[in-house]
Design a protein around this motif. Structure first.
Motif, PDB file in Angstrom:
ATOM      1  N   LEU A  39      14.774  36.022  31.226  1.00  7.27           N
ATOM      2  CA  LEU A  39      16.206  35.518  31.241  1.00  7.27           C
ATOM      3  C   LEU A  39      16.233  34.971  29.716  1.00  7.27           C
ATOM      4  N   PHE A 123      24.209  34.031  29.391  1.00 12.64           N
ATOM      5  CA  PHE A 123      23.026  34.430  29.889  1.00 12.64           C
ATOM      6  C   PHE A 123      22.745  35.968  29.973  1.00 12.64           C
ATOM      7  N   TYR A 134      21.985  41.346  34.620  1.00 15.20           N
ATOM      8  CA  TYR A 134      22.702  40.120  34.753  1.00 15.20           C
ATOM      9  C   TYR A 134      23.403  39.537  33.539  1.00 15.20           C
ATOM     10  N   LEU A 153      22.668  32.124  38.597  1.00 18.08           N
ATOM     11  CA  LEU A 153      21.679  32.491  37.836  1.00 18.08           C
ATOM     12  C   LEU A 153      20.220  32.643  38.484  1.00 18.08           C
TER      13      LEU A 153
END
Length: 182
Positions: A39, A123, A134, A153
């Protein structure tokens, strides 16, 4: 100015980079890309949207890291024009919020530009192959109380870790514009 992020460009390959934390320790994207993904969060200290989610971000990323998903945060704002985002303030903000992930300085803003980062927070969730899966919110803010929130998330990164693919339905993140130098 409130901005929304673009829709996820599934499969986009993140360009490799090396950035330093406020203490000068370097981190490289390719070295952080783990077996369960990575991430990358574009955040800053002074943004009210980041301040509002900081506690949940710290908690959710701690869970992800305990599950083997790596996390990096990047501050791409022009901190000379916005001194609240200066490296010494980043260190204090990270400590105050309980961040356990590296919080990196994008000194020349090249990484923010290469990623097409738009706002804070922004993000980017990558699978172990470095493919974007994502680009959305921390949680569904429409749910009201924190106890009732849908952890978008957290759920997305867990799905990416398990399957290599992110959710097809994603809610764009929103926040303050990144402060680009002139």
């Amino acid at each position: 100015m409130l901005l929304d992020t673009p829709i996820c460009d599934f499969g986009w390959q993140a360009p490799d980079f090396t950035l330093k934390d406020p203490d000068g320790k370097p981190f490289t994207l390719s070295e952080q890309l783990g077996e369960k993904g990575l991430l990358v969060a574009f955040i800053c200290n002074h943004c009210p949207y980041v301040q509002r989610i900081a506690e949940r971000l710290a908690a959710d990323t701690q869970l992800l890291m305990e599950e083997g998903i790596n996390v990096l945060a990047i501050m791409s704002n022009d901190y000379r024009s916005y001194p609240a985002d200066a490296p010494d303030k980043m260190r204090a903000f990270a400590r105050q919020q309980g961040f356990s992930f590296p919080y990196l300085v994008d000194e020349d803003q090249s990484v923010g530009k290469a990623f097409g980062a738009v706002c804070t927070p922004d993000f980017f969730g990558f699978n172990r192959s470095g493919e974007l899966q994502y680009r959305g919110r921390l949680d569904d803010a429409r749910m009201g109380e924190a106890s009732e929130r849908v952890p978008e998330l957290l759920n997305a990164m867990r799905l990416i870790a398990a399957t290599g693919q992110g959710p097809k339905e994603q809610i764009a993140s929103m926040g303050c514009s990144i402060k680009w130098s002139i």
